[in-house]
Enzyme design. Structure first.
Site, short mmCIF file in Angstrom:
data_model
loop_
_atom_site.label_atom_id
_atom_site.label_comp_id
_atom_site.label_asym_id
_atom_site.label_seq_id
_atom_site.Cartn_x
_atom_site.Cartn_y
_atom_site.Cartn_z
NE ARG A 112 10.43 3.93 32.03
CZ ARG A 112 9.19 3.84 32.47
NH1 ARG A 112 8.88 2.93 33.38
NH2 ARG A 112 8.27 4.64 32.02
CD GLU A 176 33.73 -11.31 13.79
OE1 GLU A 176 34.59 -10.53 14.24
OE2 GLU A 176 32.81 -10.93 13.01
CE LYS A 214 32.94 -8.23 22.30
NZ LYS A 214 31.81 -8.46 21.42
NE ARG A 228 32.28 -3.86 22.90
CZ ARG A 228 31.22 -4.25 23.59
NH1 ARG A 228 30.91 -3.64 24.71
NH2 ARG A 228 30.49 -5.26 23.18
CG ASN A 232 34.21 -2.00 14.78
OD1 ASN A 232 33.43 -2.95 14.88
ND2 ASN A 232 34.03 -0.87 15.43
CG HIS A 235 34.08 -5.65 11.47
ND1 HIS A 235 35.13 -6.38 11.96
CD2 HIS A 235 32.95 -6.31 11.86
CE1 HIS A 235 34.67 -7.43 12.62
NE2 HIS A 235 33.35 -7.41 12.57
CG HIS A 239 30.48 -3.36 7.77
ND1 HIS A 239 30.78 -2.52 8.83
CD2 HIS A 239 30.04 -4.52 8.32
CE1 HIS A 239 30.54 -3.17 9.96
NE2 HIS A 239 30.09 -4.37 9.67
#
Ligand code: NAD
Length: 350
Positions: A112, A176, A214, A228, A232, A235, A239
């Site tokens: 956990r 990036e 970041k 946040r 992207n 992206h 993608h």
């Protein structure tokens, strides 16, 4: 009848990211370094010379994005059980973003949740993947669809590791970095326009600025409820390009570079960013030998592929588009015609 469970405690997940020569790491517990054969061959002996632990084990998993899956996680967990790791034990992720994601996820579920340290060895993982505690595993339904948020205890970024990195992998990391600058920090972008990343001092400074950017975003929105998601940028298009080319033609960062160029074109089309600024971004990408063009064979199928991206809701695609450099907008109501018009500029014929 109702029973209330009060769980409003605040958990402090803060940690430090050190950008410097790898320090001596002393850990009074069982430790497993998880890496792949490539990184191990290049740098493991150096890493081991820096670690002091009660017991130290090395776990290797095969190199490659295609191994970022449950099977590799099971390999890691099995080794931890066999060596009787307990909740005080520690994992160290030693490799690129693939290793970082896997180790973060394994650490989040082993008994956990146990602690882990990130020692990223690619530029992309140093500036992006190792920062922020997001992990993602691939499965037959797609990329990064299973995962957890699990913050590391510490991140050690040693730019020395980058000396053995392939130039294309280095470029993918730069993409990036450009993304972070365009998204949140105009001054940083202007620095990148002039920077010579072959200079080790400049490279260190750039890594620091990217990590700071970041980290500031993660501190405000750890679990990607809003801000946040702006990371992207590039992206949504990237993608689809990766999908169309079956992940064989472009590294992720390269596809994101093209994706940023496409997002910029859409931003210009909508009267957000100026053509001049779009050109400045393309120039920076070209400066670092990143691809900026792509031929879309069929604009309709390219458009439809946006809906397969898990970051799009059922009905709407969210586009992250620059308003100007350092300031992006998230828009989910862009008319299909505007998007298609921009896709057609990339050679579409549908
Ligand atoms: P990667 O981990 O596959 O590494 C790329 C290649 O470089 C690999 O072959 C690796 O063995 C090799 N390598 C690593 N360090 C090296 C070194 N110092 N010298 C020579 N070769 C070295 O890829 P990546 O680009 O580092 O990371 C991509 C992954 O990161 C993807 O799976 C992506 O989903 C994930 N990611 C996660 C986050 C996040 O927030 N969790 C963010 C961005 C990307």
């Amino acid at each position: 009848m109702q029973v209330n469970i009060p769980l409003k405690q605040t958990i402090d997940n803060s940690y430090t990211i050190t950008i410097d020569q790898l320090p001596q790491i002393d850990l009074d517990t069982k430790v497993a370094v998880v890496t792949n054969p490539n990184v191990a061959g290049l740098h493991l002996s150096y890493l081991l010379s820096k670690i002091n632990a009660k017991e130290l084990y090395i776990i290797t998993v095969p190199d490659g994005e295609e191994y970022k899956n449950q099977q590799s996680i099971d390999t890691i967990l099995e080794s931890l059980f066999n060596h009787r790791f307990n909740r005080k034990s520690m994992l160290i992720a030693f490799g690129g973003g693939v290793i970082g994601d896997m180790v973060g996820y394994a650490a989040s579920i082993y008994q956990r949740g146990i602690d882990f340290i990130q020692i990223p060895t690619t530029l992309l993982s140093q500036v992006d993947a190792s920062v922020g505690g997001k992990t993602g595993m691939n499965n037959k339904y797609g990329k990064n669809l299973v995962g957890a948020f699990h913050q590391p205890k510490a991140v050690y970024i040693d730019p020395y590791f980058l000396s053995t990195l392939h130039s294309r992998e280095f470029g993918a990391g730069v993409a990036e970095i450009v993304k972070m600058a365009v998204t949140f920090n105009k001054e940083f972008f202007e620095f990148l326009e002039e920077a010579d990343l072959k200079d080790s001092q400049v490279l260190r400074e750039v890594i620091k600025k990217a990590v700071e950017t970041k980290a500031a975003v993660v501190a405000q929105d750890e679990k990607e409820h809003g801000l946040r998601a702006a990371l992207n940028y590039g992206h949504t298009f990237g993608h689809v390009i990766e999908n169309e080319t079956k992940y064989k033609t472009y590294l992720h960062g390269e596809a994101v570079a093209i994706g940023m160029v496409m997002a910029n074109k859409l931003a210009c089309e909508l009267g957000l960013m100026s053509e001049y600024e779009a050109q400045c971004i393309s120039n920076v990408l070209k400066k670092y030998a990143l691809p900026t063009s792509y031929t879309i064979a069929n604009t309709q199928s390219f458009y439809e592929a946006f809906f397969l991206d898990k970051k799009s809701s059922d009905a709407n695609i969210t586009f992250i588009l620059p308003n100007s450099i350092g300031d992006v907008k998230m828009l989910d109501d862009i008319p299909k015609e505007s998007v298609i018009k921009v896709l057609e500029q990339f050679g579409g014929n549908a």
